[in-house]
Design an enzyme around this catalytic site. Structure first.
Site, PDB file in Angstrom:
ATOM      1  N   HIS A 106     -18.982 -53.008  90.662  1.00  0.00           N
ATOM      2  CA  HIS A 106     -18.272 -52.475  91.843  1.00  0.00           C
ATOM      3  C   HIS A 106     -17.918 -50.993  91.699  1.00  0.00           C
ATOM      4  O   HIS A 106     -16.871 -50.539  92.175  1.00  0.00           O
ATOM      5  CB  HIS A 106     -17.014 -53.286  92.116  1.00  0.00           C
ATOM      6  CG  HIS A 106     -17.266 -54.712  92.500  1.00  0.00           C
ATOM      7  ND1 HIS A 106     -18.441 -55.142  93.070  1.00  0.00           N
ATOM      8  CD2 HIS A 106     -16.476 -55.817  92.392  1.00  0.00           C
ATOM      9  CE1 HIS A 106     -18.376 -56.446  93.304  1.00  0.00           C
ATOM     10  NE2 HIS A 106     -17.200 -56.882  92.897  1.00  0.00           N
ATOM     11  N   HIS A 175     -15.045 -56.624 100.666  1.00  0.00           N
ATOM     12  CA  HIS A 175     -14.784 -57.641  99.641  1.00  0.00           C
ATOM     13  C   HIS A 175     -13.556 -58.485  99.992  1.00  0.00           C
ATOM     14  O   HIS A 175     -12.740 -58.798  99.126  1.00  0.00           O
ATOM     15  CB  HIS A 175     -14.595 -56.955  98.279  1.00  0.00           C
ATOM     16  CG  HIS A 175     -14.863 -57.829  97.096  1.00  0.00           C
ATOM     17  ND1 HIS A 175     -13.986 -58.801  96.658  1.00  0.00           N
ATOM     18  CD2 HIS A 175     -15.921 -57.882  96.248  1.00  0.00           C
ATOM     19  CE1 HIS A 175     -14.482 -59.399  95.593  1.00  0.00           C
ATOM     20  NE2 HIS A 175     -15.658 -58.864  95.318  1.00  0.00           N
ATOM     21  N   GLU A 306     -20.226 -61.168 100.694  1.00  0.00           N
ATOM     22  CA  GLU A 306     -20.397 -59.739 100.464  1.00  0.00           C
ATOM     23  C   GLU A 306     -21.831 -59.300 100.790  1.00  0.00           C
ATOM     24  O   GLU A 306     -22.713 -59.377  99.937  1.00  0.00           O
ATOM     25  CB  GLU A 306     -20.086 -59.405  99.010  1.00  0.00           C
ATOM     26  CG  GLU A 306     -18.755 -59.939  98.495  1.00  0.00           C
ATOM     27  CD  GLU A 306     -18.686 -59.904  96.973  1.00  0.00           C
ATOM     28  OE1 GLU A 306     -19.138 -58.913  96.365  1.00  0.00           O
ATOM     29  OE2 GLU A 306     -18.194 -60.883  96.381  1.00  0.00           O
TER      30      GLU A 306
END
Length: 342
Positions: A106, A175, A306
């Site tokens: 991420h 997210h 996602e």
């Protein structure tokens, strides 16, 4: 008509303030923070027409900065994993921040989820902007990002544009952890997906092969209760679903991924996206995270859908492209979240 109201800002312990905005079109209401582009709350009606918040969040900047779950944030500069935090563009090799099992997850420790974005209003929503400097978490190039949240009827649109002045991987995703019952578990939720392929992974979440869903426990072509996945061989190592499904390449066309639904509340969420992959994460490691009202969140209390480029895409371009954006090109992500109550 979308009504937009500015809420009392929060103090950022790092300096400055975090802006908060509420947008409401009478069907859906969304609270957005300038911190991380976070969707802190999202209210939709149940089968009785009663609105309730269906995403997990926190009550302060401090709590958001402490948690590692990326609650409600936009993850980047590269959502999901890049193996060993390494990739190359031509002869140039790059080493990124390492923050999970030897990989860059991420975007690294100080990813987009911890940045304070610029926040402004649109006629039907809000626009957030961020400039990520050259070398941010090891990523090359000055990267400018524009993120729009728009409400249209019973739909939330998430649209992200980005560009860079040096070739860089860009892969951004929302997210949020959805809990359609506003309860302490989502194991009674059902998930159906149109995807026919998924990525097999190694023990750190890096893709190793493209597999057909047919004949496997990841075949969710029919709505399947999440509880029933626990204990299946494919989900043992990840303690539940945490897998990337593949959609056909579509350029800018929105494709239906599937529907998350709750028989209890009657709510459902159908996702449409132009991205080639959707990571489905069942909050398998959420336990211990502090949420609203200082509630300690539980394992399986939310579900993340996602939409994204493929994990480790810069090193595995054969799957669905390398996710590299070159100077003069525009990264474009658009997803539509359609909420129903039956």
């Amino acid at each position: 008509m979308v009504r937009i109201r500015t809420l009392e800002p929060w103090t950022d312990p790092r300096g400055g303030q975090i802006e908060r905005v509420l947008m409401d079109n009478g069907t859906i209401a969304v609270e957005v923070l300038s911190l991380g582009g976070i969707i802190r709350s999202l209210w939709t009606p149940d089968k009785a027409g009663e609105r309730a918040n269906i995403v997990l969040g926190c009550d302060s900047v401090e709590d958001y900065l402490k948690q590692q779950a990326h609650l409600g944030a936009v993850a980047g500069r590269f959502v999901n994993r890049i193996a060993k935090g390494q990739f190359s563009v031509g002869e140039q090799h790059y080493q990124l921040d390492i923050n999970q099992a030897g990989n860059c997850l991420h975007g690294g420790h100080e990813g987009f989820h911890r940045k304070n974005w610029q926040l402004g209003a649109l006629p039907d929503g809000v626009r957030l902007s961020l400039r990520s400097p050259d070398g941010d978490m090891g990523f090359p190039g000055n990267c400018n990002v524009q993120l729009d949240y728009r409400l249209v009827g019973n739909n939330l649109y998430v649209e992200i544009l980005a560009c860079t002045d040096k070739t860089s991987p860009i892969n951004l995703s929302q997210h949020s952890y959805f809990n359609l019952d506003a309860s302490d578990t989502t194991l009674n939720h059902q998930l159906q997906t149109d995807a026919k392929h998924y990525l097999a992974m190694d023990e750190t979440g890096i893709p190793t092969a493209v597999c057909a869903t047919d004949g496997s426990s990841l075949d969710l072509s029919v709505a399947t209760q999440l509880q029933s996945l626990l204990g299946q061989e494919e989900f043992t190592r990840t303690s539940g679903i945490d897998h990337c499904y593949l959609l056909p390449q579509s350029e800018s066309k929105l494709q239906r991924f599937g529907t998350l639904s709750s028989p209890l509340s009657g709510r459902s969420l159908t996702l449409y996206t132009n991205q080639p992959g959707v990571q489905v994460y069942g909050a398998n490691y959420l336990q211990g995270t502090v949420g609203k009202g200082q509630q300690v969140l539980k394992q399986y209390q939310g579900v993340c859908l996602e939409p994204q480029q493929i994990p480790d895409a810069p090193n595995q371009a054969h799957i669905a492209g390398d996710a590299l954006v070159h100077p003069g090109e525009i990264y474009h992500h658009i997803s539509r979240y359609q909420f129903e109550n039956e």
